[in-house]
Design a protein around this motif. Structure first.
Motif, PDB file in Angstrom:
ATOM      1  N   SER A  57       0.815  -1.215   0.000  1.00  0.00           N
ATOM      2  CA  SER A  57       0.000   0.000   0.000  1.00  0.00           C
ATOM      3  C   SER A  57       0.850   1.267   0.000  1.00  0.00           C
ATOM      4  CB  SER A  57      -0.962   0.007   1.184  1.00  0.00           C
ATOM      5  OG  SER A  57      -0.218   0.089   2.373  1.00  0.00           O
ATOM      6  N   PHE A  58       2.146   1.132   0.288  1.00  0.00           N
ATOM      7  CA  PHE A  58       2.982   2.330   0.151  1.00  0.00           C
ATOM      8  C   PHE A  58       3.690   2.372  -1.199  1.00  0.00           C
ATOM      9  CE2 PHE A  58       6.941   4.669   0.203  1.00  0.00           C
ATOM     10  CZ  PHE A  58       6.452   5.933   0.485  1.00  0.00           C
ATOM     11  N   CYS A  59       4.476   1.315  -1.507  1.00  0.00           N
ATOM     12  CA  CYS A  59       5.368   1.414  -2.670  1.00  0.00           C
ATOM     13  C   CYS A  59       4.832   0.763  -3.950  1.00  0.00           C
ATOM     14  CB  CYS A  59       6.734   0.845  -2.318  1.00  0.00           C
ATOM     15  SG  CYS A  59       6.758  -0.942  -2.168  1.00  0.00           S
ATOM     16  N   ASN A  60       3.680   0.109  -3.890  1.00  0.00           N
ATOM     17  CA  ASN A  60       3.055  -0.544  -5.052  1.00  0.00           C
ATOM     18  C   ASN A  60       3.746  -1.820  -5.512  1.00  0.00           C
ATOM     19  OD1 ASN A  60       1.253   1.674  -5.301  1.00  0.00           O
ATOM     20  ND2 ASN A  60       2.811   2.782  -6.466  1.00  0.00           N
ATOM     21  N   ARG A  61       4.701  -2.301  -4.717  1.00  0.00           N
ATOM     22  CA  ARG A  61       5.435  -3.498  -5.104  1.00  0.00           C
ATOM     23  C   ARG A  61       4.543  -4.729  -4.919  1.00  0.00           C
ATOM     24  NH1 ARG A  61       9.565  -5.587  -1.099  1.00  0.00           N
ATOM     25  NH2 ARG A  61      10.732  -7.139  -2.271  1.00  0.00           N
ATOM     26  N   ALA A  62       4.657  -5.692  -5.831  1.00  0.00           N
ATOM     27  CA  ALA A  62       3.875  -6.922  -5.709  1.00  0.00           C
ATOM     28  C   ALA A  62       4.386  -7.732  -4.528  1.00  0.00           C
ATOM     29  CB  ALA A  62       3.995  -7.745  -6.981  1.00  0.00           C
ATOM     30  N   MET A  63       3.474  -8.310  -3.767  1.00  0.00           N
ATOM     31  CA  MET A  63       3.905  -9.117  -2.622  1.00  0.00           C
ATOM     32  C   MET A  63       2.936 -10.263  -2.384  1.00  0.00           C
ATOM     33  SD  MET A  63       2.932  -6.567   0.491  1.00  0.00           S
ATOM     34  CE  MET A  63       1.243  -6.425   1.022  1.00  0.00           C
ATOM     35  N   GLU A  64       3.387 -11.225  -1.595  1.00  0.00           N
ATOM     36  CA  GLU A  64       2.538 -12.358  -1.242  1.00  0.00           C
ATOM     37  C   GLU A  64       1.324 -11.821  -0.500  1.00  0.00           C
ATOM     38  OE1 GLU A  64       3.046 -15.605  -1.715  1.00  0.00           O
ATOM     39  OE2 GLU A  64       5.145 -15.676  -2.317  1.00  0.00           O
ATOM     40  N   SER A  65       0.228 -12.472  -0.696  1.00  0.00           N
ATOM     41  CA  SER A  65      -0.960 -12.061   0.016  1.00  0.00           C
ATOM     42  C   SER A  65      -0.809 -12.391   1.500  1.00  0.00           C
ATOM     43  CB  SER A  65      -2.144 -12.808  -0.578  1.00  0.00           C
ATOM     44  OG  SER A  65      -3.214 -12.746   0.281  1.00  0.00           O
ATOM     45  N   CYS A  74       9.136  -1.905   3.056  1.00  0.00           N
ATOM     46  CA  CYS A  74       8.442  -0.783   3.712  1.00  0.00           C
ATOM     47  C   CYS A  74       8.249  -1.029   5.210  1.00  0.00           C
ATOM     48  CB  CYS A  74       7.101  -0.530   3.047  1.00  0.00           C
ATOM     49  SG  CYS A  74       7.261   0.100   1.379  1.00  0.00           S
ATOM     50  N   LYS A  75       8.130  -2.302   5.571  1.00  0.00           N
ATOM     51  CA  LYS A  75       7.914  -2.657   6.976  1.00  0.00           C
ATOM     52  C   LYS A  75       9.195  -2.597   7.792  1.00  0.00           C
ATOM     53  CE  LYS A  75       6.098  -6.687   6.763  1.00  0.00           C
ATOM     54  NZ  LYS A  75       5.328  -7.925   6.717  1.00  0.00           N
ATOM     55  N   ASN A  76      10.322  -2.762   7.107  1.00  0.00           N
ATOM     56  CA  ASN A  76      11.606  -2.893   7.785  1.00  0.00           C
ATOM     57  C   ASN A  76      12.021  -1.591   8.492  1.00  0.00           C
ATOM     58  OD1 ASN A  76      14.276  -3.263   8.497  1.00  0.00           O
ATOM     59  ND2 ASN A  76      14.804  -4.354   6.614  1.00  0.00           N
ATOM     60  N   LYS A  77      12.106  -1.665   9.806  1.00  0.00           N
ATOM     61  CA  LYS A  77      12.411  -0.476  10.613  1.00  0.00           C
ATOM     62  C   LYS A  77      13.841   0.030  10.392  1.00  0.00           C
ATOM     63  CE  LYS A  77       8.696  -0.222  13.589  1.00  0.00           C
ATOM     64  NZ  LYS A  77       7.719  -0.759  12.608  1.00  0.00           N
ATOM     65  N   ASP A  78      14.706  -0.843   9.880  1.00  0.00           N
ATOM     66  CA  ASP A  78      16.097  -0.440   9.674  1.00  0.00           C
ATOM     67  C   ASP A  78      16.314   0.341   8.381  1.00  0.00           C
ATOM     68  OD1 ASP A  78      16.839  -1.654  12.026  1.00  0.00           O
ATOM     69  OD2 ASP A  78      17.169  -3.601  11.046  1.00  0.00           O
ATOM     70  N   ARG A  79      15.270   0.449   7.569  1.00  0.00           N
ATOM     71  CA  ARG A  79      15.441   1.182   6.309  1.00  0.00           C
ATOM     72  C   ARG A  79      15.327   2.679   6.573  1.00  0.00           C
ATOM     73  NH1 ARG A  79      16.124  -2.728   1.857  1.00  0.00           N
ATOM     74  NH2 ARG A  79      16.219  -0.839   0.638  1.00  0.00           N
ATOM     75  N   ASP A  80      16.044   3.434   5.766  1.00  0.00           N
ATOM     76  CA  ASP A  80      16.053   4.885   5.897  1.00  0.00           C
ATOM     77  C   ASP A  80      14.772   5.443   5.269  1.00  0.00           C
ATOM     78  OD1 ASP A  80      16.482   7.605   5.589  1.00  0.00           O
ATOM     79  OD2 ASP A  80      17.952   7.342   3.974  1.00  0.00           O
ATOM     80  N   ASN A 103      19.624   1.853   1.107  1.00  0.00           N
ATOM     81  CA  ASN A 103      18.864   1.387   2.265  1.00  0.00           C
ATOM     82  C   ASN A 103      17.582   2.187   2.492  1.00  0.00           C
ATOM     83  OD1 ASN A 103      18.592  -0.432   4.441  1.00  0.00           O
ATOM     84  ND2 ASN A 103      19.187   1.197   5.852  1.00  0.00           N
ATOM     85  N   GLY A 104      17.171   2.908   1.470  1.00  0.00           N
ATOM     86  CA  GLY A 104      15.951   3.698   1.621  1.00  0.00           C
ATOM     87  C   GLY A 104      14.723   2.916   1.189  1.00  0.00           C
ATOM     88  N   LEU A 105      13.647   3.627   0.944  1.00  0.00           N
ATOM     89  CA  LEU A 105      12.414   3.000   0.479  1.00  0.00           C
ATOM     90  C   LEU A 105      12.330   3.129  -1.044  1.00  0.00           C
ATOM     91  CD1 LEU A 105       9.901   4.419   3.127  1.00  0.00           C
ATOM     92  CD2 LEU A 105      11.175   2.265   3.217  1.00  0.00           C
TER      93      LEU A 105
END
Ligand SMILES: [Zn+2]
Length: 200
Positions: A57-65, A74-80, A103-105
């Motif tokens: 819902s943030f980056c539009n990337r395809a992911m497992e349901s 996007c969920k990873n807290k360590d990303r800038d 290491n960003g989004l």
């Protein structure tokens, strides 16, 4: 030679895929025809579940349901969270991730059509405006093709609107050490790393 209709229909479908001509499409179909019933069913099933894929819902990337609305990046807290890299497609994310220098989004604008890309850019602008977090840099990472250049200029123009509200925001592009015509997904890691580090 007239082919049975079921075969011709499938050849026509495969011919619609990017970079696939009728001859190659025919090879695919005859390959499948020679597979066992089980193999063909497995293949069909994989095609069928493809449409169950969800988009972040943030980056539009395809992911497992899954139960979450955000992808693992996007969920990873360590990303800038202050840096967002705008790409055309999911496979570009894979390429950039392989360099291990970013290491960003991300934000995927897609390659379908200009209207959709514009919509997605507008959505990104809205998201940034609504966010309480400060965004320091937006990197436009499109292919070094004519098409990619057009998208990049277009994105830069749209995103320039944000500069009014956030004067310190940097909008950068990948370093142009990239040879003309090269697509991100086919670039080797060194070239892509240099392009990333040489962004301006
Ligand atoms: Zn995401």
């Amino acid at each position: 030679m007239v082919l049975p209709r079921v075969i011709q229909n499938l050849i026509d479908e495969f011919s619609k895929l990017p970079s696939v001509g009728p001859r190659q499409a025919a090879r695919f179909v005859f390959y499948l025809l020679n597979q066992s019933k089980e193999e063909t069913e497995k293949f069909a099933k994989k095609l069928f579940v493809l449409k169950k894929i969800k988009y972040c819902s943030f980056c539009n990337r395809a992911m497992e349901s899954t139960a979450t609305h955000l992808c693992d990046i996007c969920k990873n807290k360590d990303r800038d969270r202050a840096t967002i890299c705008v790409v055309e497609k999911d496979t570009d994310i894979e390429s950039l991730e392989k360099t291990k220098r970013y290491n960003g989004l991300y934000y995927v604008i897609g390659t379908e059509d200009e209207k959709k890309q514009l919509e997605r850019l507008k959505t990104l602008i809205e998201k940034i405006k609504k966010s309480s977090k400060k965004i320091g840099e937006i990197i436009i990472a499109t292919d070094a093709t004519t098409e990619g250049e057009t998208i990049a200029l277009y994105a830069a123009r749209q995103l320039a609107e944000l500069k009014k509200a956030y004067p310190e925001l940097k909008i950068t592009r990948l370093g142009r050490g990239l040879s003309t015509g090269s697509e991100l997904e086919y670039m080797d890691e060194d070239t892509l790393t240099n392009a990333l580090l040489g962004r301006k």
